[in-house]
Design a protein around this motif. Structure first.
Motif, PDB file in Angstrom:
ATOM      1  N   LEU A 124       0.859  -0.839  -0.069  1.00 56.42           N
ATOM      2  CA  LEU A 124       0.193  -0.672   0.111  1.00 56.42           C
ATOM      3  C   LEU A 124       0.662   1.455  -0.155  1.00 56.42           C
ATOM      4  N   SER A 125       1.719   0.886   1.144  1.00 54.64           N
ATOM      5  CA  SER A 125       3.025   2.290   0.816  1.00 54.64           C
ATOM      6  C   SER A 125       3.567   2.747  -0.587  1.00 54.64           C
ATOM      7  N   ARG A 126       3.870   1.261  -1.520  1.00 61.26           N
ATOM      8  CA  ARG A 126       4.508   1.322  -2.703  1.00 61.26           C
ATOM      9  C   ARG A 126       3.656   2.550  -3.590  1.00 61.26           C
ATOM     10  N   LEU A 127       2.871   1.483  -3.307  1.00 60.34           N
ATOM     11  CA  LEU A 127       1.777   2.497  -4.460  1.00 60.34           C
ATOM     12  C   LEU A 127       0.982   4.141  -4.294  1.00 60.34           C
ATOM     13  N   GLY A 128       1.541   4.676  -3.091  1.00 53.28           N
ATOM     14  CA  GLY A 128       1.297   5.578  -2.411  1.00 53.28           C
ATOM     15  C   GLY A 128      -0.765   5.490  -1.934  1.00 53.28           C
ATOM     16  N   LEU A 129      -1.532   4.683  -1.564  1.00 53.39           N
ATOM     17  CA  LEU A 129      -2.111   4.237  -0.945  1.00 53.39           C
ATOM     18  C   LEU A 129      -2.382   4.256   0.330  1.00 53.39           C
ATOM     19  N   SER A 130      -1.349   4.861   0.912  1.00 54.17           N
ATOM     20  CA  SER A 130      -0.909   5.124   2.701  1.00 54.17           C
ATOM     21  C   SER A 130       0.113   5.252   2.397  1.00 54.17           C
ATOM     22  N   GLY A 131       0.724   6.312   3.950  1.00 54.23           N
ATOM     23  CA  GLY A 131       1.053   7.269   4.536  1.00 54.23           C
ATOM     24  C   GLY A 131       2.335   8.293   3.481  1.00 54.23           C
ATOM     25  N   THR A 132       1.242   8.638   2.514  1.00 55.46           N
ATOM     26  CA  THR A 132       1.713   9.569   1.714  1.00 55.46           C
ATOM     27  C   THR A 132      -0.001  10.675   1.482  1.00 55.46           C
ATOM     28  N   GLU A 133       1.069  12.012   0.779  1.00 58.38           N
ATOM     29  CA  GLU A 133      -0.195  13.230   0.313  1.00 58.38           C
ATOM     30  C   GLU A 133      -0.877  12.180  -0.254  1.00 58.38           C
ATOM     31  N   ILE A 193      -8.522 -10.295  -3.359  1.00 57.00           N
ATOM     32  CA  ILE A 193      -7.983  -9.783  -4.741  1.00 57.00           C
ATOM     33  C   ILE A 193      -6.736  -9.547  -4.015  1.00 57.00           C
ATOM     34  N   GLY A 194      -5.339  -9.847  -5.193  1.00 53.83           N
ATOM     35  CA  GLY A 194      -4.022  -9.777  -4.767  1.00 53.83           C
ATOM     36  C   GLY A 194      -3.273  -8.628  -4.785  1.00 53.83           C
ATOM     37  N   TYR A 195      -1.872  -8.589  -5.031  1.00 53.45           N
ATOM     38  CA  TYR A 195      -1.552  -7.411  -5.160  1.00 53.45           C
ATOM     39  C   TYR A 195      -1.120  -7.218  -6.597  1.00 53.45           C
ATOM     40  N   GLU A 196      -1.421  -8.017  -7.659  1.00 48.61           N
ATOM     41  CA  GLU A 196      -1.368  -7.898  -9.134  1.00 48.61           C
ATOM     42  C   GLU A 196      -2.772  -7.065  -9.482  1.00 48.61           C
ATOM     43  N   GLU A 197      -3.769  -7.661  -8.802  1.00 49.63           N
ATOM     44  CA  GLU A 197      -5.069  -6.873  -9.189  1.00 49.63           C
ATOM     45  C   GLU A 197      -5.415  -5.298  -7.979  1.00 49.63           C
ATOM     46  N   LEU A 198      -5.145  -5.508  -7.632  1.00 46.70           N
ATOM     47  CA  LEU A 198      -5.011  -4.170  -6.376  1.00 46.70           C
ATOM     48  C   LEU A 198      -3.397  -2.995  -7.854  1.00 46.70           C
ATOM     49  N   ARG A 199      -2.466  -3.529  -7.910  1.00 45.15           N
ATOM     50  CA  ARG A 199      -2.066  -3.064  -9.104  1.00 45.15           C
ATOM     51  C   ARG A 199      -3.121  -2.094 -10.113  1.00 45.15           C
ATOM     52  N   ARG A 200      -3.109  -2.617 -10.843  1.00 49.19           N
ATOM     53  CA  ARG A 200      -3.228  -2.931 -11.707  1.00 49.19           C
ATOM     54  C   ARG A 200      -4.689  -1.748 -12.139  1.00 49.19           C
ATOM     55  N   THR A 201      -5.678  -1.564 -11.129  1.00 46.45           N
ATOM     56  CA  THR A 201      -6.487  -0.942 -10.534  1.00 46.45           C
ATOM     57  C   THR A 201      -6.241   0.038 -10.102  1.00 46.45           C
ATOM     58  N   ASP A 202      -5.214   0.206  -9.994  1.00 50.05           N
ATOM     59  CA  ASP A 202      -4.589   1.461  -9.047  1.00 50.05           C
ATOM     60  C   ASP A 202      -4.154   2.329 -10.004  1.00 50.05           C
ATOM     61  N   ALA A 203      -3.436   1.703 -10.842  1.00 51.20           N
ATOM     62  CA  ALA A 203      -2.722   2.098 -12.366  1.00 51.20           C
ATOM     63  C   ALA A 203      -3.623   2.910 -13.593  1.00 51.20           C
ATOM     64  N   LEU A 204      -5.274   2.080 -13.198  1.00 57.00           N
ATOM     65  CA  LEU A 204      -5.856   2.244 -13.872  1.00 57.00           C
ATOM     66  C   LEU A 204      -7.552   3.679 -13.276  1.00 57.00           C
ATOM     67  N   VAL A 205      -7.442   3.224 -12.377  1.00 53.59           N
ATOM     68  CA  VAL A 205      -7.664   5.125 -11.505  1.00 53.59           C
ATOM     69  C   VAL A 205      -6.943   6.189 -11.348  1.00 53.59           C
ATOM     70  N   ASN A 206      -6.289   6.006 -10.800  1.00 50.61           N
ATOM     71  CA  ASN A 206      -5.504   6.914  -9.918  1.00 50.61           C
ATOM     72  C   ASN A 206      -4.196   6.866 -11.727  1.00 50.61           C
ATOM     73  N   GLY A 207      -3.507   6.420 -12.256  1.00 45.19           N
ATOM     74  CA  GLY A 207      -2.189   6.741 -12.989  1.00 45.19           C
ATOM     75  C   GLY A 207      -1.705   7.327 -12.665  1.00 45.19           C
ATOM     76  N   ASP A 208      -0.853   8.446 -12.828  1.00 50.65           N
ATOM     77  CA  ASP A 208       0.518   9.138 -12.078  1.00 50.65           C
ATOM     78  C   ASP A 208       0.041  10.108 -11.494  1.00 50.65           C
ATOM     79  N   LYS A 209      -0.597  10.281 -11.024  1.00 51.70           N
ATOM     80  CA  LYS A 209      -0.971  11.396 -10.290  1.00 51.70           C
ATOM     81  C   LYS A 209       0.144  11.721  -8.923  1.00 51.70           C
TER      82      LYS A 209
END
Length: 202
Positions: free
Chosen positions: A145-154, A186-202
């Motif tokens: 979550l931290s690596r994907l920017g889903l926790s602990g960051t602005e 729901i595993g890491y790869e599905e989470l990573r793909r979903t994050d990339a789809l909805v958040n892109g390079d935010k």
């Protein structure tokens, strides 16, 4: 589990558990289903018995408000009925002024939430029954979550909200997100793909 009536409502064989009468009215406009109200957090013994009967005979779908009180009621219901289907309304679909509740959602939003819940359950059951020798997607960790920017960051809260909405699992903090992801397999790869789809390079 879900099909449409001639009037365009969803016909659902399982009982839908909501908090109040206004919630039940809103859901009844979207669905042809048995709807049981908890009347808030003070669930009476008689109501527990009715919910338990529905749980054993038809199965239940839990659809509570996307707020703290609603999540507490959901937790109590889930503790007692662990195989219940979890259905979450997106927060933005359930807001009217300062009021947050299922009662504020329109029929299309309620139908969409129920369909997402059914799809998630079917996917989880399918994943549990598959044994084809392929490596399974690994479980999500706090570090992920931290690596994907889903926790602990602005901006983590906004990113997490977008991911939760796309996955149809209801908004939650990072700790609860890990639990829900594991619960729905729901595993890491599905989470990573979903994050990339909805958040892109935010």
């Amino acid at each position: 589990m879900i099909r449409y009536t001639d009037e365009g409502k969803l016909r659902i064989e399982k009982a839908i558990i909501v908090e109040g009468r206004d919630d039940a009215d809103a859901v009844s406009k979207a669905c042809d289903a048995m709807i049981i109200t908890t009347h808030g957090a003070g669930i009476r013994q008689e109501t527990w018995k009715v919910i338990e009967k529905a749980y054993r005979e038809t199965g239940i779908i839990i659809l509570t408000d996307p707020d703290h009180a609603g999540e507490e009621i959901r937790r109590r219901l889930t503790d007692r009925f662990p195989e219940a289907i979890q259905c979450w309304m997106a927060r933005e679909d359930a807001v009217l002024g300062d009021d947050i509740g299922v009662e504020n959602a329109n029929a299309a939003a309620i139908q969409a939430a129920l369909i997402r819940a059914a799809e998630l359950r079917e996917a989880a059951e399918g994943a549990a029954s598959q044994d084809n020798g392929r490596a399974e997607d690994r479980e999500v960790t706090a570090e992920d979550l931290s690596r994907l920017g889903l926790s602990g960051t602005e901006g983590a809260m906004e990113r997490r909200a977008a991911v939760c909405d796309k996955l149809g699992i209801g908004y939650c903090n990072s700790r609860m997100l890990i639990k829900r992801l594991r619960g729905f397999r729901i595993g890491y790869e599905e989470l990573r793909r979903t994050d990339a789809l909805v958040n892109g390079d935010k």
